[in-house]
Structures are given as C-alpha cells and as structure tokens.
Design a protein around this motif. Structure first.
Motif, short mmCIF file in Angstrom:
data_model
loop_
_atom_site.label_atom_id
_atom_site.label_comp_id
_atom_site.label_asym_id
_atom_site.label_seq_id
_atom_site.Cartn_x
_atom_site.Cartn_y
_atom_site.Cartn_z
N THR A 1 24.58 -33.12 25.37
CA THR A 1 24.77 -34.42 25.32
C THR A 1 26.15 -35.28 25.31
O THR A 1 26.64 -35.01 24.33
N CYS A 2 26.46 -35.79 26.39
CA CYS A 2 28.04 -36.23 26.49
C CYS A 2 28.01 -37.44 25.04
O CYS A 2 27.47 -38.27 25.42
N PRO A 3 29.05 -37.36 24.34
CA PRO A 3 28.90 -38.40 23.19
C PRO A 3 29.81 -39.56 23.84
O PRO A 3 29.74 -40.76 23.13
N TYR A 4 30.22 -39.66 24.95
CA TYR A 4 30.98 -40.70 25.59
C TYR A 4 30.00 -41.59 26.37
O TYR A 4 29.64 -42.97 26.23
N CYS A 5 28.75 -40.94 27.22
CA CYS A 5 28.10 -41.74 28.21
C CYS A 5 26.52 -41.47 27.66
O CYS A 5 25.66 -41.67 28.34
N THR B 1 33.64 -30.67 29.38
CA THR B 1 33.88 -32.13 30.33
C THR B 1 32.61 -32.45 30.62
O THR B 1 31.75 -31.56 31.05
N CYS B 2 32.55 -33.82 30.85
CA CYS B 2 31.10 -34.64 31.10
C CYS B 2 31.06 -34.37 32.81
O CYS B 2 32.01 -34.58 33.47
N ALA B 3 29.74 -33.92 33.28
CA ALA B 3 29.54 -33.71 34.34
C ALA B 3 29.14 -35.31 35.53
O ALA B 3 29.42 -35.15 36.38
#
Ligand SMILES: [Zn+2]
Length: 245
Positions: A4-8, A44-46
């Motif tokens: 789970t991306c912490p940014y989005c 890296t976020c997809a």
C-alpha cells in the motif's frame, strides 16, 4: 508482494521492476552485533499520478551461505523508514499548516516519545475542532461535549459523524494523560508506541472524513456546475424566439 503506497494509499501488487533490494556487507570487527549488513529496499508506486518511491533501511546479521558467500539472515536488527519521513502521510495543503505540522511531528517522534506524540495529536485535534467545526471553548473537554451536542442536534458540519466523535473521545482519554502528566501523577497510564500510532490513525481518519471529503464534494459540485453552465451556453442561442404570446 502486496504493497500500500504511503503517498497515495493505493493498494497494489508490486512487479519486479518496481522494487530494488540490495544488501551491503559491513566490514567491521570486534563489534557487539557480529557480522552485519545494511539492506536498502526501494519500492516505487505503480500509480502513474503518484510514482513516489518508498525507502527502507535495515540493519541485519549476515552469515556465510553454503557456497561461501555472505548473505543476510532473515529479519532485521533495526529498521528505518527513510522515505516518507516518520511514516507521516503527505497531508494536502488545504488543511491548515498548524494542524499539518503537529500531525507530522507526532509521526516523527512516535517511537522516541509516544507521550509527546499523543500530546501533539491532542493539540492537533483541538485545532481541527476549532477550524473545521467552528467550536471554540475553554477546554478540549468542553469542545468535544459541544461537538457531541451539535452532532445529536444535527447542526454539526457535514462529515462529522457519531463515529468520528466517538473516535475523538478515545483520543482525549489518552491525550489528556500526556498533557497533564505533572498534575495527575497517580493517573499516568504509559502511552506505548502502538497506542500513539492508534491516535495517529484516528487523526488520519478525521483528515479523510472531514477535510478531504469536503474538498472532494466541492470539486464534484464545481465540475457539475461547470458542465451545467456549458450546456446552458450551448442551449441559449437555440431558444425559440419570443412571440409575445
Ligand atoms: Zn502512490
């Protein structure tokens, strides 16, 4: 692996080209930790609108494998989330700066000083009630009671639910201890890092339910209005002439 991306906050399955892991053997001797290495993990976020990279560093024990190479043992002695810093979620700019600062600082000191983190979250919460709900009293206690009353009377701002006021009551129960430690010395209940994390997560829930939901509603309404206006402009020249009938 799931990530789970912490940014989005988008949950995804990580593909090989999104992840980089490398361990460096640290050549020191006569140290307490034994053979050690440092692993860097980058993901890296997809999501193309985000594409942010998370970095984690791990201190690990190393061992010699069957073919004589040094390789890391499972698990880590210590680990650090290097990016995003302090595991704080990036908070949108339309949330007041003082609130964003208290929240981010609480995330940074959560492990070092859970009591201090809990106190910052308490202040963060008071600022949110004052700013979002427009309730200002002498104490947080009175403000929460007024907010509860407003929810019961149906006069609270949209997005302020019963559940969110229950959540605030839990924050208050822990945060007060941090704020009044000297006075209520007999009442100290240790605040553990996982309790501080619970408070941080409740605050994040309120960011979502209050500020972010309001912003999204506003954006949807603006889009609808724009669409309606453009349709009206298209229609205007086609109105039938006024016959005076
Ligand atoms: Zn992302």
């Amino acid at each position: 692996m799931h990530y789970t991306c912490p940014y989005c906050q988008i949950r995804q399955i990580v593909q090989a080209d999104q992840r980089y892991v490398e361990t460096v053997h640290i050549h020191v001797e006569k140290n307490a930790e034994g053979q050690i290495g440092f692993t860097i993990e980058a993901t890296t976020c997809a999501n193309p609108d985000c594409a942010q990279t998370t970095l984690i560093g791990r201190l690990r024990n190393m061992r010699t494998d069957a073919i004589g190479r040094m390789s890391p043992t499972p698990g880590s002695l210590e680990s650090w989330t290097l990016r995003p810093q302090g595991a704080a979620r990036p908070i949108p700019d339309y949330i007041p700066q003082a609130i964003r600062e208290d929240y981010t600082e609480a995330c940074r000191i959560r492990d070092l000083s859970p009591k201090a983190a809990a106190t910052l979250i308490r202040r963060c919460l008071q600022s949110m009630i004052r700013d979002f709900c427009n309730i200002k009293k002498h104490s947080l206690d009175q403000e929460i009671k007024a907010l509860r009353g407003a929810v019961d009377a149906g006069t609270a701002p949209r997005g302020v639910s019963d559940e969110s006021v229950d959540a605030i009551d839990r924050i208050r129960a822990i945060g007060n201890i941090g704020a009044h430690m000297e006075k209520d010395i007999d009442l100290i209940i240790p605040v553990e890092p996982d309790e501080a994390q619970l408070l941080i997560e409740l605050t994040e829930m309120l960011f979502d339910e209050w500020y972010i939901a309001r912003e999204k509603r506003g954006a949807r309404l603006a889009a609808l209005k724009e669409m309606a206006d453009s349709k009206k402009e298209l229609r205007t020249p086609q109105l039938p002439p006024d016959t005076g009938a």
